[in-house]
Design a protein around this motif. Sequence first.
Motif: not given
Length: 501
Positions: A112-114, A127-133
Amino acid sequence: MNETPGLNFDEQKVDKLKELQESGILVYPWEYARIDHAAEIKDRFSEISHEKSEEAVSVAGRLYTKRSHGKTVFADLGDESGRIQLYIRKNDLGDDAFSFFAKNIDVGDIVGVRGHIFRTKVGEISIWVDEITLLSKAICPLPEKYHGLTNVETRYRQRYLDLIINDEARSIFKTRSRIISKLRSDLSGNGFMEFETPTIQPIYGGANARPFTTYHNYLDQKLYLRIAPELYLKRLIVGGFEKVFEIAKNFRNEDIDTHHNPEFSMVEIYSAYADYNDMMSLTEELISGIIQDAAGTSEVEFDGKMIGYSRPWRRISMEKAVLDAAGIDIHAQSVEELRKLAEKERIDGWDKAGSPGEFLVLFFEHFVEPTLIQPTFIYDFPIENSPLAKKHRSKPGYTERFELFVAGMELANGFSELNDPLDQKARFEEQDAKRQRGDLEAQMIDYDFINALGYGMPPTGGVGIGIDRLVMLATGQNSIKEVILFPSMKPVRTSDEQTEE
């Protein structure tokens, strides 16, 4: 690799999974708040600049590639809609999160990516990733990137892997889903009601085919997987429903080839107060509309030939088609002369045919059927091979039956339905006599169906359309295994089994 038969586990990935679980990391969480999809993001942000968007996005999918450049990683994430590039920086994730990603999240994993949307210097929306799960750890390796999944047997046996790797395969099955949806909506829009009839039946019927046999312990009864839903749907016409259809799975214990699978899909349609002419028109309308919707055009290439589905389609009687193609007039020659012609041409079944009608069908299948590339209705079949079709109103020895051929294969089969109970009883008895003589494809006598006709069935037209073959034509695939998600395959023998032989 794991040596357990049938498993393709990568031992290093298994070890990594165990380490994560032992350290308390949630490797297989229960859910993820995914809001956006890759294709929708690209469409919505089609005018984005190189600056990050203010609006954040949340996506989830499989990691297809991972390209490390020190403190920066580029990756490709794919979901059902397509793929999108990820831009992952150590400065944004933080030391611990970036280290975890670099060490523990691999190609093939579900994540999952935000983050926020921007356009790279080469113009790619990313997507410039802030968080990856991590959402699901994959312990089976994906095929090598550049060669992909090339083994056809593996593609069919492990369709899930084919769908992961092969964009074309996913496209085919998306098209299949749209075709079935349109078929259902078009029929409903024409006043037809959808019903479900038994898949396990005490008496098989509705087609000449060899059934699969099973047994019910409680009932102490032999049962059969249906070869067609026809006789049950016509019972509904007797019961007062006037326009009915069923999208059905059928089963026939027959050979497997590029056009046949033991389990296949078809739609059967029945309309009270209609005849085979009406059903030809309905078939033409349905299929031409489906092809246009699925392919976006009325012309589709199949097996190297362009096939046009614009209406109207050619219609020709079986008798005239044989006369035009082979110069054979079955009524101008004796049965013995027809037999000699068939033997000379080495036509399969020549020694078993015993009437002009039976020879007509043999000549048609040999001389005409392979030549029918453009959509063509062949109509007026001999009574000998049409036990459920009504006798022709003006041609003795024939029935009001048609088949639709496209690209040399049968796509649809329809009748003016036989509704005379005494005639139906006699036809069933002829079929049963063939079955008793060893014809494994002859039909059984269904006395309850005859009884239903005894209560009165209105004049009715019916047609069955092969869904798998329709998808083949719409997507340009010349093997039925390409359009069935999990086709029937020969079992894979282990080395021990081969040694025992």
